[in-house]
Design a protein around this motif. Structure first.
Motif, PDB file in Angstrom:
ATOM      1  N   GLY A 140      41.976  74.513  79.116  1.00  0.00           N
ATOM      2  CA  GLY A 140      41.440  73.095  79.977  1.00  0.00           C
ATOM      3  C   GLY A 140      42.213  73.348  80.752  1.00  0.00           C
ATOM      4  N   LEU A 141      43.081  73.870  81.422  1.00  0.00           N
ATOM      5  CA  LEU A 141      44.082  73.623  82.965  1.00  0.00           C
ATOM      6  C   LEU A 141      43.240  72.840  84.237  1.00  0.00           C
ATOM      7  CD1 LEU A 141      46.136  76.086  83.300  1.00  0.00           C
ATOM      8  CD2 LEU A 141      46.719  74.692  81.046  1.00  0.00           C
ATOM      9  N   ASP A 142      43.861  72.321  85.473  1.00  0.00           N
ATOM     10  CA  ASP A 142      42.733  71.408  85.767  1.00  0.00           C
ATOM     11  C   ASP A 142      43.737  71.716  87.564  1.00  0.00           C
ATOM     12  OD1 ASP A 142      45.190  69.753  86.170  1.00  0.00           O
ATOM     13  OD2 ASP A 142      44.603  68.633  85.021  1.00  0.00           O
ATOM     14  N   PRO A 188      54.763  70.006  92.478  1.00  0.00           N
ATOM     15  CA  PRO A 188      53.776  68.804  92.796  1.00  0.00           C
ATOM     16  C   PRO A 188      53.448  68.045  92.148  1.00  0.00           C
ATOM     17  CG  PRO A 188      52.005  70.616  92.504  1.00  0.00           C
ATOM     18  CD  PRO A 188      53.539  71.651  92.356  1.00  0.00           C
ATOM     19  N   THR A 189      53.125  68.100  90.213  1.00  0.00           N
ATOM     20  CA  THR A 189      53.008  66.969  89.885  1.00  0.00           C
ATOM     21  C   THR A 189      54.494  66.397  89.846  1.00  0.00           C
ATOM     22  OG1 THR A 189      52.318  68.472  88.465  1.00  0.00           O
ATOM     23  CG2 THR A 189      53.271  67.190  87.475  1.00  0.00           C
ATOM     24  N   ILE A 199      45.710  70.562  89.968  1.00  0.00           N
ATOM     25  CA  ILE A 199      46.790  70.053  88.969  1.00  0.00           C
ATOM     26  C   ILE A 199      47.776  71.135  88.883  1.00  0.00           C
ATOM     27  CG2 ILE A 199      48.727  68.619  88.892  1.00  0.00           C
ATOM     28  CD1 ILE A 199      47.623  65.804  89.183  1.00  0.00           C
ATOM     29  N   ASP A 200      46.933  71.552  87.552  1.00  0.00           N
ATOM     30  CA  ASP A 200      48.447  73.243  87.182  1.00  0.00           C
ATOM     31  C   ASP A 200      48.048  74.527  88.023  1.00  0.00           C
ATOM     32  OD1 ASP A 200      48.580  71.569  84.992  1.00  0.00           O
ATOM     33  OD2 ASP A 200      46.699  71.791  83.779  1.00  0.00           O
ATOM     34  N   LYS A 226      46.202  65.207  76.674  1.00  0.00           N
ATOM     35  CA  LYS A 226      46.251  66.325  77.762  1.00  0.00           C
ATOM     36  C   LYS A 226      46.537  65.709  79.069  1.00  0.00           C
ATOM     37  CE  LYS A 226      42.200  69.070  76.797  1.00  0.00           C
ATOM     38  NZ  LYS A 226      40.642  69.603  76.538  1.00  0.00           N
ATOM     39  N   ILE A 275      53.798  64.382  92.683  1.00  0.00           N
ATOM     40  CA  ILE A 275      52.750  62.881  92.612  1.00  0.00           C
ATOM     41  C   ILE A 275      53.945  62.112  91.788  1.00  0.00           C
ATOM     42  CG2 ILE A 275      50.796  63.457  91.399  1.00  0.00           C
ATOM     43  CD1 ILE A 275      50.527  65.369  92.236  1.00  0.00           C
ATOM     44  N   ARG A 297      50.855  64.717  78.450  1.00  0.00           N
ATOM     45  CA  ARG A 297      51.784  66.277  78.970  1.00  0.00           C
ATOM     46  C   ARG A 297      52.748  65.705  80.184  1.00  0.00           C
ATOM     47  NH1 ARG A 297      49.981  70.437  81.547  1.00  0.00           N
ATOM     48  NH2 ARG A 297      47.101  69.900  81.831  1.00  0.00           N
ATOM     49  N   ARG A 298      52.215  64.730  80.933  1.00  0.00           N
ATOM     50  CA  ARG A 298      52.375  65.322  82.680  1.00  0.00           C
ATOM     51  C   ARG A 298      52.748  63.949  82.457  1.00  0.00           C
ATOM     52  NH1 ARG A 298      47.603  66.988  85.295  1.00  0.00           N
ATOM     53  NH2 ARG A 298      47.714  68.654  85.401  1.00  0.00           N
TER      54      ARG A 298
END
Lengths: 342, 84
Positions: free
Chosen positions: B38-40, A108-109, B42-43, A48, A112, A51-52
């Motif tokens: 399960g996204l948050d 935004p990702t 920032i998503d 989880k 950041i 992925r970023r």
């Protein structure tokens, strides 16, 4: 200033992350720069979170985790990272979005994740670690500055510090550095070959059951003349009350290119065994982080790896390693590492 | 509407790098945040950018966003209602 190494891990263009096959199989790179040989991150980092993450963050987080596991440290007293170029992949992505969207709506990702301190920040977030968190970005002394801060933290009473160095390459970075003749862009070039990776350490204030090596002393200096190197080394050995004969191995950041500084060092230490590390890591702003890691592993294993030995013979006990590196003749480093007494 | 839902699933998987998921793994009414996909937070920002960039619809009110991003069906309905 002294710190004990109780855990360390590195990802480089060679097999250095898997301690069981450390430098056993040599990876032949057919590209004009050395890409990291990366592990299966999904076995190390929560998918989880993965992925970023861009490559530099994955390499750093995986190395940091492994170093912490080795040292049996769950929450370090400080997280300190050195990086020359930071998260280049996400910076490029963000800049491209600015152009493609004409400075309009941006992801935004990528923003950041594009900042240099994302690595240290990401580690702290994952560990829920609120302690001292710092990133140094100072060209060829990025890792050295991080290391000095780590040693100062220990001196001020912090029990253990997570410290590391990391840099990544993208095709664009390689092309740009090649175009200003900073690195090799083809095999005919007599220039250093760019590499990438991450090396992390847990340094502890006191020796413990996990400690296997120590950083006895380190010094960073800038823009010396070739003739100054001899004096700097003698001065460094003197302040540690050592003679050149007390050094079991000199580990140099020689990158295969004719270089007066390394020649001077080789001449001064010609009676000693001399090894190199940039044939493993390639050249980068934080290549010396891997140099420190390799020295620690050699002290732990009491072994000088075959692919690293340049001259002289190694026999007997490996008690002290003198590391010498420079980046582009500008940023120079001397570090004395020793084996921990059992 | 059905095509829009399938398109949204593909775009969300690609945008948020949800490598483990296929479009058919996401139910149209399944919660996207929390216990569902399960996204948050920032998503959520990425989804705001997606809607504005790809569909020209803006979410001005954060409270509205909470309802809009509940599921694929609620996002699709919001797009259908506000698309010019």
């Amino acid at each position: 200033m002294k710190g004990y190494i109780s855990g360390t891990a590195a990802i480089t263009p060679q097999h250095t992350f898997d301690t069981g096959r450390y430098l056993e199989e040599w990876v032949d790179h057919q590209t004009s720069y050395l890409s990291a040989t990366e592990p299966a991150y999904r076995e190390i980092i929560d998918p989880k979170l993965l992925r970023r993450m861009s490559r530099i963050i994955k390499m750093s987080v995986a190395s940091a985790y492994k170093a912490m596991q080795m040292a049996k440290v769950e929450i370090p007293g400080a997280v300190i990272v050195g990086t020359g170029l930071g998260c280049v992949q996400d910076t490029e992505k963000f800049l491209k979005e600015i152009i493609d969207n004409e400075e309009g709506i941006l992801s935004p990702t990528a923003f950041i994740q594009s900042t240099h301190n994302t690595i240290a920040g990401q580690i702290a977030l994952m560990l829920q670690c609120p302690n001292h968190n710092f990133t140094f970005s100072n060209r060829g002394h990025s890792f050295e500055n991080a290391l000095e801060d780590a040693l100062l933290q220990l001196q001020e009473g912090v029990e253990h510090v997570l410290v590391g160095g990391a840099d990544e390459i993208t095709p664009i970075v390689h092309e740009l550095m090649g175009s200003i003749r900073c690195v090799s862009i083809n095999q005919e070039d007599q220039l250093s070959v760019l590499g990438e990776g991450a090396a992390f350490f847990i340094l502890t204030k006191d020796q413990n059951e996990q400690s296997f090596a120590a950083i006895e002393d380190t010094v960073a200096f800038n823009n010396p003349l070739v003739d100054d190197v001899r004096g700097k080394v003698v001065q460094f050995l003197d302040r540690n009350e050592l003679a050149s004969a007390d050094i079991d191995l000199v580990l140099m950041g020689h990158n295969g290119v004719a270089d007066g500084f390394f020649d001077a060092m080789g001449d001064l230490m010609k009676e000693n065994a001399i090894a190199q590390f940039k044939n493993i890591s390639g050249e980068s702003f934080t290549a010396s982080a891997y140099g420190h890691h390799l020295a620690a592993v050699m002290l732990q294993k009491q072994q000088v790896f075959q692919n690293t030995l340049v001259s002289g013979k190694f026999g007997g006990s490996l008690d002290r390693i003198l590391l010498y590196n420079h980046y582009k003749g500008v940023n120079h480093t001397l570090t004395l590492l020793s084996k921990c007494p059992s | 509407m059905r095509n829009l839902q399938e398109k949204l699933k593909g775009e969300i998987i690609e945008l948020l790098n949800l490598e483990d998921l296929q479009p058919e793994d996401i139910g149209n009414d399944e919660p996207l945040f929390g216990s569902g996909v399960g996204l948050d937070s920032i998503d959520a920002l990425e989804l705001i950018v997606l809607l504005e960039r790809e569909y020209g619809v803006k979410i001005e009110n954060p409270e509205e966003g909470r309802e809009v991003f509940n599921s694929i069906n609620t996002i699709a309905a919001f797009i259908e209602k506000n698309r010019k």
